[in-house]
Design a protein around this motif. Structure first.
Motif, PDB file in Angstrom:
ATOM      1  N   VAL A 105      -5.468   2.352  -8.331  1.00 45.08           N
ATOM      2  CA  VAL A 105      -4.466   1.302  -8.468  1.00 45.08           C
ATOM      3  C   VAL A 105      -3.932   1.008  -7.073  1.00 45.08           C
ATOM      4  N   ARG A 106      -3.842  -0.281  -6.738  1.00 49.01           N
ATOM      5  CA  ARG A 106      -3.328  -0.689  -5.417  1.00 49.01           C
ATOM      6  C   ARG A 106      -2.065  -1.520  -5.626  1.00 49.01           C
ATOM      7  N   THR A 107      -1.048  -1.208  -4.828  1.00 47.19           N
ATOM      8  CA  THR A 107       0.249  -1.852  -4.993  1.00 47.19           C
ATOM      9  C   THR A 107       0.821  -2.230  -3.634  1.00 47.19           C
ATOM     10  N   ALA A 108       1.157  -3.501  -3.468  1.00 40.31           N
ATOM     11  CA  ALA A 108       1.878  -3.933  -2.270  1.00 40.31           C
ATOM     12  C   ALA A 108       3.344  -3.564  -2.439  1.00 40.31           C
ATOM     13  N   PHE A 109       3.999  -3.209  -1.332  1.00 37.00           N
ATOM     14  CA  PHE A 109       5.392  -2.780  -1.431  1.00 37.00           C
ATOM     15  C   PHE A 109       6.194  -3.183  -0.202  1.00 37.00           C
ATOM     16  N   HIS A 110       7.494  -3.223  -0.393  1.00 36.18           N
ATOM     17  CA  HIS A 110       8.500  -3.204   0.667  1.00 36.18           C
ATOM     18  C   HIS A 110       9.269  -1.913   0.423  1.00 36.18           C
ATOM     19  N   TYR A 111       9.416  -1.126   1.447  1.00 33.59           N
ATOM     20  CA  TYR A 111      10.082   0.169   1.329  1.00 33.59           C
ATOM     21  C   TYR A 111      11.209   0.210   2.347  1.00 33.59           C
ATOM     22  N   THR A 112      12.381   0.594   1.894  1.00 38.04           N
ATOM     23  CA  THR A 112      13.532   0.712   2.775  1.00 38.04           C
ATOM     24  C   THR A 112      14.008   2.155   2.748  1.00 38.04           C
ATOM     25  N   GLU A 113      14.242   2.679   3.949  1.00 37.12           N
ATOM     26  CA  GLU A 113      14.774   4.031   4.087  1.00 37.12           C
ATOM     27  C   GLU A 113      16.064   3.929   4.886  1.00 37.12           C
ATOM     28  N   LYS A 118      21.877   3.597   9.662  1.00 36.11           N
ATOM     29  CA  LYS A 118      20.568   3.124  10.082  1.00 36.11           C
ATOM     30  C   LYS A 118      19.697   2.820   8.862  1.00 36.11           C
ATOM     31  N   GLN A 119      19.099   1.649   8.876  1.00 37.47           N
ATOM     32  CA  GLN A 119      18.221   1.226   7.783  1.00 37.47           C
ATOM     33  C   GLN A 119      16.910   0.746   8.386  1.00 37.47           C
ATOM     34  N   THR A 120      15.794   1.231   7.843  1.00 38.81           N
ATOM     35  CA  THR A 120      14.475   0.871   8.342  1.00 38.81           C
ATOM     36  C   THR A 120      13.639   0.361   7.184  1.00 38.81           C
ATOM     37  N   MET A 121      12.905  -0.735   7.426  1.00 45.50           N
ATOM     38  CA  MET A 121      12.060  -1.309   6.386  1.00 45.50           C
ATOM     39  C   MET A 121      10.595  -1.203   6.800  1.00 45.50           C
ATOM     40  N   TYR A 122       9.772  -0.865   5.826  1.00 50.24           N
ATOM     41  CA  TYR A 122       8.329  -0.800   6.014  1.00 50.24           C
ATOM     42  C   TYR A 122       7.673  -1.668   4.949  1.00 50.24           C
ATOM     43  N   VAL A 123       6.525  -2.222   5.296  1.00 51.67           N
ATOM     44  CA  VAL A 123       5.767  -3.056   4.373  1.00 51.67           C
ATOM     45  C   VAL A 123       4.335  -2.552   4.375  1.00 51.67           C
ATOM     46  N   GLY A 124       3.710  -2.532   3.212  1.00 53.06           N
ATOM     47  CA  GLY A 124       2.325  -2.080   3.162  1.00 53.06           C
ATOM     48  C   GLY A 124       1.773  -2.073   1.757  1.00 53.06           C
ATOM     49  N   TRP A 125       0.746  -1.240   1.580  1.00 47.66           N
ATOM     50  CA  TRP A 125       0.045  -1.103   0.309  1.00 47.66           C
ATOM     51  C   TRP A 125      -0.157   0.374   0.027  1.00 47.66           C
ATOM     52  N   SER A 126       0.006   0.745  -1.216  1.00 43.80           N
ATOM     53  CA  SER A 126      -0.317   2.100  -1.660  1.00 43.80           C
ATOM     54  C   SER A 126      -1.535   2.019  -2.559  1.00 43.80           C
ATOM     55  N   THR A 127      -2.417   2.971  -2.380  1.00 44.64           N
ATOM     56  CA  THR A 127      -3.560   3.103  -3.279  1.00 44.64           C
ATOM     57  C   THR A 127      -3.481   4.478  -3.912  1.00 44.64           C
ATOM     58  N   ARG A 140      -4.678  12.355  -7.295  1.00 45.52           N
ATOM     59  CA  ARG A 140      -5.483  13.190  -6.405  1.00 45.52           C
ATOM     60  C   ARG A 140      -5.256  12.762  -4.955  1.00 45.52           C
ATOM     61  N   LEU A 141      -4.981  11.471  -4.789  1.00 47.51           N
ATOM     62  CA  LEU A 141      -4.724  10.950  -3.454  1.00 47.51           C
ATOM     63  C   LEU A 141      -3.766   9.778  -3.562  1.00 47.51           C
ATOM     64  N   LYS A 142      -2.763   9.801  -2.705  1.00 48.94           N
ATOM     65  CA  LYS A 142      -1.933   8.614  -2.524  1.00 48.94           C
ATOM     66  C   LYS A 142      -2.105   8.206  -1.074  1.00 48.94           C
ATOM     67  N   ARG A 143      -2.676   7.031  -0.889  1.00 49.67           N
ATOM     68  CA  ARG A 143      -2.901   6.489   0.451  1.00 49.67           C
ATOM     69  C   ARG A 143      -1.884   5.376   0.669  1.00 49.67           C
ATOM     70  N   VAL A 144      -1.143   5.466   1.768  1.00 42.95           N
ATOM     71  CA  VAL A 144      -0.124   4.478   2.110  1.00 42.95           C
ATOM     72  C   VAL A 144      -0.552   3.797   3.403  1.00 42.95           C
ATOM     73  N   ASP A 145      -0.923   2.533   3.308  1.00 44.25           N
ATOM     74  CA  ASP A 145      -1.325   1.751   4.475  1.00 44.25           C
ATOM     75  C   ASP A 145      -0.168   0.860   4.890  1.00 44.25           C
ATOM     76  N   LEU A 146       0.400   1.132   6.058  1.00 50.81           N
ATOM     77  CA  LEU A 146       1.482   0.312   6.572  1.00 50.81           C
ATOM     78  C   LEU A 146       0.919  -0.910   7.277  1.00 50.81           C
ATOM     79  N   LEU A 147       1.590  -2.031   7.117  1.00 46.11           N
ATOM     80  CA  LEU A 147       1.174  -3.258   7.787  1.00 46.11           C
ATOM     81  C   LEU A 147       1.175  -3.070   9.301  1.00 46.11           C
TER      82      LEU A 147
END
Length: 160
Positions: A105-113, A118-127, A140-147
């Motif tokens: 399953v592949r999911t595009a996301f916006h992630y804020t930490e 301090k606030q940081t935003m990341y954008v990418g896809w998780s598989t 078994r695997l979570k792959r996080v690809d950051l833009l």
């Protein structure tokens, strides 16, 4: 669990993100298989986490160590504690066969930490590479690809 459906895979992804947003890391870790990995590549289209440098490539033991560090009373980088929020697009099932042993399953996301002011935003896809173990879906695997994986990044405290 009866036969796995594509909707079960989508529900898994939403559940996993909710556990992270609620900082329920122990339950999140339980979603991994014993041989599971959390991988964040350093370059676009990276194919090998072993022979190429990665931002993160952590097995279940390393994930547990990080979770214990986050919970530690003497972890000064977590005072105040970090918080996070996932904003997910509809997960896209890219590999599903009810009779198969692994699904993707592949999911595009916006992630804020955030921590303190301090606030940081990341954008990418998780598989998510999902398998059925003892009648339950596990990753078994979570792959996080950051833009911007190849940009200079600060410390990522939590899990995307």
């Amino acid at each position: 669990m009866t036969a796995i459906t594509a909707q079960d895979l989508v529900d898994f992804v939403y559940h996993e993100a909710r556990l992270l947003d609620e900082l329920d890391f122990e339950q999140w870790l339980a979603l991994f298989t014993e041989d599971g990995y959390y991988w964040m590549p350093l370059t676009h289209n990276q194919t090998d986490p072993i022979l190429e440098a990665s931002l993160m490539y952590e097995d279940k033991l390393l994930l547990q160590v990080r979770i214990e560090r986050l919970a530690g009373q003497r972890t000064f980088s977590q005072q105040p504690k970090s918080r996070c929020h996932h904003l997910l697009q509809q997960p896209h099932v890219i590999n599903f066969d009810a009779n198969a042993s692994e699904h993707q399953v592949r999911t595009a996301f916006h992630y804020t930490e955030t921590r303190g002011d301090k606030q940081t935003m990341y954008v990418g896809w998780s598989t998510h590479h999902l398998v059925v173990e003892n009648g339950q879906l596990r990753q078994r695997l979570k792959r996080v690809d950051l833009l911007n994986c190849d940009a200079p990044l600060g410390n990522i405290q939590l899990f995307m």
